[in-house]
Design an enzyme around this catalytic site. Structure first.
Site, mmCIF file in Angstrom:
data_model
loop_
_atom_site.group_PDB
_atom_site.id
_atom_site.type_symbol
_atom_site.label_atom_id
_atom_site.label_comp_id
_atom_site.label_asym_id
_atom_site.label_seq_id
_atom_site.Cartn_x
_atom_site.Cartn_y
_atom_site.Cartn_z
ATOM 1 N N SER A 52 0.764 -1.396 0.028
ATOM 2 C CA SER A 52 0.465 -0.126 -0.127
ATOM 3 C C SER A 52 0.631 0.904 -0.502
ATOM 4 C CB SER A 52 -0.661 0.098 0.996
ATOM 5 O OG SER A 52 -0.555 -0.164 2.808
ATOM 6 N N LYS A 80 14.707 -7.299 4.486
ATOM 7 C CA LYS A 80 15.612 -7.907 4.581
ATOM 8 C C LYS A 80 16.645 -6.442 4.559
ATOM 9 C CE LYS A 80 14.377 -12.011 2.547
ATOM 10 N NZ LYS A 80 14.692 -13.128 3.719
ATOM 11 N N HIS A 90 9.318 3.384 8.438
ATOM 12 C CA HIS A 90 9.148 2.766 9.465
ATOM 13 C C HIS A 90 8.466 3.369 10.266
ATOM 14 C CE1 HIS A 90 10.255 -0.642 11.753
ATOM 15 N NE2 HIS A 90 9.954 0.436 13.454
HETATM 16 C C1 GAR Z 1 4.375 0.191 6.123
HETATM 17 O O1 GAR Z 1 4.006 0.697 7.430
HETATM 18 C C2 GAR Z 1 5.928 0.219 6.621
HETATM 19 O O2 GAR Z 1 6.517 1.571 7.548
HETATM 20 C C3 GAR Z 1 6.909 -1.421 7.365
HETATM 21 O O3 GAR Z 1 5.796 -2.103 7.132
HETATM 22 C C4 GAR Z 1 4.304 -1.436 6.483
HETATM 23 C C5 GAR Z 1 4.375 -2.167 5.067
HETATM 24 O O4 GAR Z 1 2.776 -1.666 4.516
HETATM 25 N N1 GAR Z 1 7.629 -1.136 7.219
HETATM 26 C C6 GAR Z 1 8.631 -1.864 8.946
HETATM 27 O O5 GAR Z 1 8.094 -2.080 8.924
HETATM 28 C C7 GAR Z 1 9.825 -2.008 8.583
HETATM 29 N N2 GAR Z 1 10.307 -2.116 9.431
HETATM 30 P P1 GAR Z 1 2.568 -1.917 2.855
HETATM 31 O O6 GAR Z 1 2.672 -3.654 2.370
HETATM 32 O O7 GAR Z 1 0.878 -1.885 2.617
HETATM 33 O O8 GAR Z 1 3.224 -1.077 2.114
#
Ligand code: GAR
Length: 192
Positions: free
Chosen positions: A13, A88, A104
Site C-alpha cells: 500500500s 531484508k 518505518h
Molecule cells: C509500512 O507501514 C512500513 O512502514 C512497514 O511495513 C508497512 C508496509 O505496508 N515497514 C516496516 O515495518 C519496516 N521495518 P505495505 O506493504 O502496505 O506498504
C-alpha cells in the site's frame, strides 16, 4: 524528474501511494522497477497493474543477494531506492552505490530493529501504553532501522485503539509524509 526504485515485501500500500502520486501528477518521478524478495507479495500485482517492471530476488544468502541486486540494478538509471515495507537487510555493495531510504511505522529509535515490522510494531506500541506513535523516514545503513532520521511525524495513540486502528492512522500519515519527502527530492535534489 528522477528515478526511484521501490523495494517491497508485502501488501504494497505504501508503493501504491507513490504510484498514485505519480499518476495524479503530484510527484515528478518515475518508478523504473519494483523489487521484492517475496514472489507472492501483493506489491508485485500493484506494480504490474501500473505497468512497472518487477524483479523477484532469487538468492537467499545475504552476500549473494547483494551481488545479485547490484547486477540487476546496474541495468537501470537510479537516483533513489525506497524501502516500502521491505523486510531484508541491505548489503554493503548496494549501500555504497545508492541513496536508500526506509519508512518505518514508529518513532525510531523506539520499536525498531529485527522483527519490528508491520503489525508487530503497532501491537508493541499498544501493549506499552505509549501516548504517541508515528512514522520515521530515515537513510538506510547496514543495521535494521538505525540510519540517520530524515523526518518524523507523531500520531496520537487513542485510549481504545487496537493495533489495527493505530496501524491504519500511522499508515495514513506515513503515505503523506513519504510523498512529501519524495516531492522535496524532486525540487531540491536527492541528498545522501
Ligand atoms: C509500512 O507501514 C512500513 O512502514 C512497514 O511495513 C508497512 C508496509 O505496508 N515497514 C516496516 O515495518 C519496516 N521495518 P505495505 O506493504 O502496505 O506498504
Amino acid at each position: 524528474m528522477y528515478n526511484v526504485v521501490v523495494f517491497a515485501s508485502g501488501n504494497g500500500s505504501t508503493l501504491q501511494s507513490i504510484i498514485d502520486a505519480i499518476q495524479e501528477k503530484k510527484l515528478e518521478a518515475n518508478i523504473p522497477l519494483v523489487v521484492s524478495n517475496n514472489p507472492n507479495a501483493f506489491a508485485l500485482e500493484r506494480a504490474k497493474k501500473a505497468n512497472i517492471p518487477i524483479y523477484v530476488i532469487k538468492e537467499k544468502d545475504a552476500k549473494k543477494m547483494d551481488f545479485e541486486l547490484c547486477e540487476v540494478l546496474s541495468k537501470y538509471e537510479i537516483d533513489l531506492i525506497v524501502l516500502a515495507g521491505y523486510l531484508k537487510l541491505i548489503g554493503k555493495q548496494l549501500l555504497d552505490k545508492y541513496t536508500i531510504i526506509n519508512t518505518h511505522p514508529s518513532l525510531l529509535p523506539k520499536y525498531g530493529g529485527k522483527g519490528m515490522y508491520g503489525m508487530n510494531v503497532h501491537k508493541a506500541v499498544i501493549n506499552a501504553k505509549e501516548e504517541y506513535s508515528g512514522v520515521t523516514l530515515h537513510y538506510v545503513t547496514s543495521e535494521y532501522d538505525r540510519g540517520p532520521t530524515i523526518m518524523q511525524t507523531r500520531v496520537k495513540v487513542l485510549p481504545n485503539d487496537t493495533a489495527e486502528d493505530l496501524a491504519s492512522r500511522v499508515q495514513h500519515a506515513e503515505k503523506i509524509q513519504l510523498v512529501e519527502l519524495l516531492k522535496s527530492f524532486s525540487k531540491h535534489g536527492i541528498l545522501k
